[in-house]
Design a protein around this motif. Sequence first.
Motif, short mmCIF file in Angstrom:
data_model
loop_
_atom_site.label_atom_id
_atom_site.label_comp_id
_atom_site.label_asym_id
_atom_site.label_seq_id
_atom_site.Cartn_x
_atom_site.Cartn_y
_atom_site.Cartn_z
N THR A 1 3.88 6.03 -5.46
CA THR A 1 3.90 6.22 -6.91
C THR A 1 2.66 7.02 -7.35
O THR A 1 2.76 7.88 -8.22
CB THR A 1 3.92 4.88 -7.66
OG1 THR A 1 2.85 4.07 -7.18
CG2 THR A 1 5.23 4.15 -7.46
N THR B 1 0.84 -1.21 0.00
CA THR B 1 0.00 0.00 0.00
C THR B 1 0.87 1.25 0.00
O THR B 1 0.61 2.21 -0.75
CB THR B 1 -0.90 0.03 1.25
OG1 THR B 1 -1.50 -1.25 1.41
CG2 THR B 1 -1.97 1.09 1.12
N ALA C 1 2.36 1.90 -3.35
CA ALA C 1 1.32 2.34 -4.28
C ALA C 1 0.94 3.79 -4.02
O ALA C 1 0.75 4.57 -4.96
CB ALA C 1 0.11 1.43 -4.17
N ILE C 2 0.83 4.17 -2.75
CA ILE C 2 0.52 5.57 -2.41
C ILE C 2 1.64 6.48 -2.93
O ILE C 2 1.38 7.53 -3.53
CB ILE C 2 0.36 5.75 -0.89
CG1 ILE C 2 -0.92 5.06 -0.41
CG2 ILE C 2 0.32 7.23 -0.51
CD1 ILE C 2 -1.11 5.08 1.09
#
Lengths: 253, 154
Positions: free
Chosen positions: A242, A236, A239-240
């Motif tokens: 990028t 997570t 992903a946050i």
Amino acid sequence: MISEQENLLALSLNIGRGLLENGAETYRVEESIGRIMTAYGMEQAEVFAIPTCIIASVSRDGQTLTRVERITQRRTNLDRISRLNNLSREICDRKYSTSVIKAELNKIMSQQAYPFWLQTAGFVLVAAAFTIMFGGDFRAALAAALCGLVTKPVIELLQRYQTNVFFANIIGGAVIAAVALAASRLGLSGQVDLIIIGTLMNLVPGVAITNSMRDIIAGDLVAGLTKLTEALIIGTAIAIGTGFTFSIVGYLL
Amino acid sequence: MTAELILKLAGGVPAAFAACLGFGIVFNLRGKTLVFASIGGALGWLVYLLASGFAGDLQRYLLATVAITIYAEIMARVQKTPVTAYLVVSLLPLVPGGGIYYTMRYFVSGDTGMFIETGLHTLAIAGALAAGILPVSSLVRLYGQFKKHRLAVN
């Protein structure tokens, strides 16, 4: 109970801590501590290890000793695992005295990892190689290498200041995406997605999720779920990170 | 063998070796173990690519993992180092790191359908790898116990 046994329990838990902090599996930690304590004449040795904690309880002649160790930091150092594993085997075979165990343990724990430049080279190699494995061309691999070269010092700096894993990976993901986008803007390579995912292979917890499934199938349910949670949290965060870069760049351009 | 597969092998297998070598350095593997673990990684990727002709997605992961685990168990005995050192590094080209990343990207961007689809696929790959490791290492253990037991009886 005499203090010799307390010493021994503390030392074997230190070995367990060393194993766990350097990325060993929980069953290996449980086995090592259990074997050492039984080798030294304990009637019963119950050890429970999960990635964040070790609890060991040994008993003899109706008396029980218990010790708990909290583990907060983990990284991967396979050479140290291998040495600690050999040490615990030697302890069982040769019944070292506590002072010898302590000296050997200190020797292993003070052993240095590879120098920083070589670790950076490894990081860069991983980024470039995975970009090619995922179907990138030579220019994409070059861009990924550049990406790795910028990211490694940032990650190292964050680790040195003991930032939490979540924050460190947000920053890592953001930096990787930023460098990859910059490389494509400058015309180095158009395969932005491949560059990002190739370099990200350094951060993503692929081993953690595989080990967690292994633990769950083998019956270490709590250890497996702990690792699975950790893997998802790290995923997570990246992903946050990028996503953050993508939305800022999308807003600006 | 198709030309496409040969091209994939020529690029992918050396790249898998290089990737494992890089990770081996980051994970502080030393000397011969580093080289042999990287060879294991290349072997796994070779099996994974070759199996594309007859096996499905998850079966390829399973087959490659079985090959790596057998290799790792042999090397651990020859070199007298724990199996983990080989397994962790050699499995790296197969572990679904990218899967976790894409799963959580869909999660963050709010695409629930793709999040669930990618997430389940990622867990399935991790499960396939685990299912490849466990039977092999259990058999090796069983054989060890069997030998010890026989020695004790004789």
